[in-house]
Design a protein around this motif. Structure first.
Motif, PDB file in Angstrom:
ATOM      1  N   CYS A 139      -1.988 -28.191 -10.064  1.00 36.49           N
ATOM      2  CA  CYS A 139      -0.904 -27.269 -10.426  1.00 36.49           C
ATOM      3  C   CYS A 139      -1.466 -25.853 -10.493  1.00 36.49           C
ATOM      4  O   CYS A 139      -2.457 -25.615 -11.186  1.00 36.49           O
TER       5      CYS A 139
ATOM      6  N   ASN B 165      -0.088 -23.438 -11.855  1.00 41.07           N
ATOM      7  CA  ASN B 165       0.298 -22.793 -13.121  1.00 41.07           C
ATOM      8  C   ASN B 165      -0.587 -23.215 -14.276  1.00 41.07           C
ATOM      9  O   ASN B 165      -1.105 -22.394 -15.009  1.00 41.07           O
ATOM     10  N   CYS B 166      -0.784 -24.532 -14.448  1.00 46.28           N
ATOM     11  CA  CYS B 166      -1.496 -24.995 -15.652  1.00 46.28           C
ATOM     12  C   CYS B 166      -2.807 -25.703 -15.328  1.00 46.28           C
ATOM     13  O   CYS B 166      -3.560 -26.039 -16.242  1.00 46.28           O
TER      14      CYS B 166
ATOM     15  N   TYR C  46      -3.175 -28.684 -14.030  1.00 42.00           N
ATOM     16  CA  TYR C  46      -3.057 -30.155 -13.992  1.00 42.00           C
ATOM     17  C   TYR C  46      -3.497 -30.667 -12.607  1.00 42.00           C
ATOM     18  O   TYR C  46      -3.184 -30.053 -11.590  1.00 42.00           O
TER      19      TYR C  46
ATOM     20  N   CYS D  70       5.700 -30.361 -12.143  1.00 42.82           N
ATOM     21  CA  CYS D  70       4.401 -30.653 -12.772  1.00 42.82           C
ATOM     22  C   CYS D  70       4.629 -31.462 -14.053  1.00 42.82           C
ATOM     23  O   CYS D  70       5.408 -31.043 -14.912  1.00 42.82           O
TER      24      CYS D  70
ATOM     25  N   CYS E 231       3.110 -28.939 -17.231  1.00 46.63           N
ATOM     26  CA  CYS E 231       3.796 -27.707 -17.673  1.00 46.63           C
ATOM     27  C   CYS E 231       5.282 -27.711 -17.315  1.00 46.63           C
ATOM     28  O   CYS E 231       6.005 -26.806 -17.701  1.00 46.63           O
TER      29      CYS E 231
ATOM     30  N   THR F 192       4.767 -26.381  -8.127  1.00 43.92           N
ATOM     31  CA  THR F 192       3.510 -25.697  -8.441  1.00 43.92           C
ATOM     32  C   THR F 192       2.303 -26.540  -8.044  1.00 43.92           C
ATOM     33  O   THR F 192       1.177 -26.087  -8.189  1.00 43.92           O
TER      34      THR F 192
HETATM   35 ZN   LIG Z   1       1.528 -27.434 -14.373  1.00 40.20          ZN
END
Ligand SMILES: [Zn+2]
Length: 410
Positions: A361, A363-364, A366, A375, A378, A383
């Motif tokens: 991911c 964004n986070c 993962y 995801c 998050c 993502t």
């Molecule tokens: Zn994420």
């Protein structure tokens, strides 16, 4: 990340408000109230990520002072954060039951309770709480976000779209992206039922909200393939991967399958052109490996070796590239006497590849082996991106089929 900071700063705001409300501004007050000291100590523990110490401090304060609203809210959140959701629920339920609570505080306590129910997985009760708040003047946006999460979890996409529209009316950014994915979810459900018309309508609605959405292009490619419009399906698939190259792991095997269905004798040449474009212009390792296999199977060994050399020149060296090298070398006559050792190399590399994450991911952070559009960590949409250098999605079967169908060797 933002949530963490938001979470940490809340007690500071609450502490100052709580103190002012309770004791007022007293310029002649030289000494701090002992309970405020304890409160600030609890906040310091939170800032230092010492959750257990913070919890102890707030439990102590609640035992001394049964009335302070913010202290109870923070304590409930701390329990929720530690996974002690039952205790969080009891605290927030007691708060909601207080007859003297102001409407704003009651809404805040209800919202906390809804969050508790969400975490506990009691979605019907979370939905009831958030629905009650969604029309109120207090906490409407957090309640709608809570409702959105309930419907996403339950995969009730029509209701999620309704809630998304309401959040848009509150001026929330990025809702279009989410709603477009809800339409894509509905498109995929329609596709699974064989309703291409409904699937196409949903994909169009998704694209109307987010122009050139890769996922919508993929769905349209799938619809075209089912209609027998293979060239259109290939074009749409290439458009999707051009927009989001890191989704190539979803696309490369699919493009190979689509080329199998092309009429005429030059399907291998067309596949080669597509893979070459993905490998050279978009730098997709997986396409380069597919291209190398194609060269190898069509007896163009120099070209195949050149591709392998480029794969192995990458840093870090992709495990999938090393695996290809070993698979190739083990069939050479010169190393036949070492076949056991080469089989062991191959197994070790394949095992290593089998334990690696394939998507991450953006964004986070993962990581997982399967691609999902939302995801799991998050909960943001679209993502997850392929960790291209570590992907070994064998496409040999597709290539074999292409070759066995009698495509002339170059
Ligand atoms: Zn994420």
């Amino acid at each position: 990340m933002i949530n963490d900071w938001f979470w940490l700063l809340l007690p500071i705001a609450a502490a100052s408000g709580w103190w002012l409300a309770r004791y007022g501004v007293q310029e002649d007050c030289k000494e701090q109230e002992p309970s405020l000291d304890r409160y600030l100590e609890g906040v310091r523990y939170l800032l230092d990520d010492r959750t257990d110490d913070a919890l102890h401090a707030f439990i102590e304060m609640v035992e001394v002072d049964h009335e302070t609203f913010e202290t109870h809210v923070i304590l409930g959140r701390l329990f929720r954060r530690r996974g002690e959701v039952d205790r969080a629920i009891r605290i927030h339920q007691n708060l909601v039951a207080r007859p003297t609570l102001s409407p704003a505080h009651r809404a805040q306590a209800l919202c906390e309770l809804g969050e508790d129910f969400l975490i506990a997985g009691v979605l019907d009760r979370a939905e009831a709480v958030f629905r009650e708040l969604a029309d109120s003047p207090h906490q409407a946006v957090p309640a709608l976000k809570g409702l959105r999460q309930v419907y996403e979890t339950q995969r009730e996409w029509e209701r999620a779209i309704e809630v998304g529209d309401r959040l848009k009316a509150h001026g929330l950014a990025h809702e279009d992206q989410r709603i477009a994915h809800y339409h894509c979810e509905l498109a995929q459900i329609a596709l699974a039922k064989g309703d291409w018309q409904a699937a196409g309508d949903r994909a169009e609605r998704a694209q109307a909200m987010v122009p050139r959405l890769s996922r919508a292009l993929l769905i349209q490619s799938e619809i075209a393939a089912r209609r027998g419009a293979i060239r259109e399906a290939i074009t749409l698939g290439r458009d999707a991967v051009a927009l989001t190259p890191q989704l190539a792991p979803l696309l490369v095997p699919r493009l190979e399958c689509l080329h199998q269905q092309l009429p005429g004798d030059n399907r291998l040449a067309q596949l080669e052109e597509v893979l070459d474009d993905l490998a050279r212009n978009l730098g997709i390792t997986m396409a380069r490996i597919a291209l190398m296999r194609l060269y190898r199977r069509t007896q163009r060994l120099d070209a195949a070796l050149a591709e392998l050399g480029m794969i192995l020149a990458q840093r870090p060296v992709p495990t999938s590239g090393l695996l290809e090298a070993v698979r190739w070398m083990k069939i050479l006559p010169a190393v036949q006497q070492y076949s056991t050792e080469f089989a062991a190399f191959e197994k070790a590399l394949a095992d290593q590849l089998g334990s690696q994450h394939l998507y991450q991911c953006v964004n986070c952070g993962y990581q997982g082996r399967a691609h999902v559009w939302q995801c799991p960590s998050c909960r943001r949409w679209d993502t997850l991106r392929g960790l291209d250098f570590d992907i070994d999605q064998s496409t040999e079967a597709a290539e074999e089929a292409l070759i066995q169908e009698g495509t002339p060797k170059p």
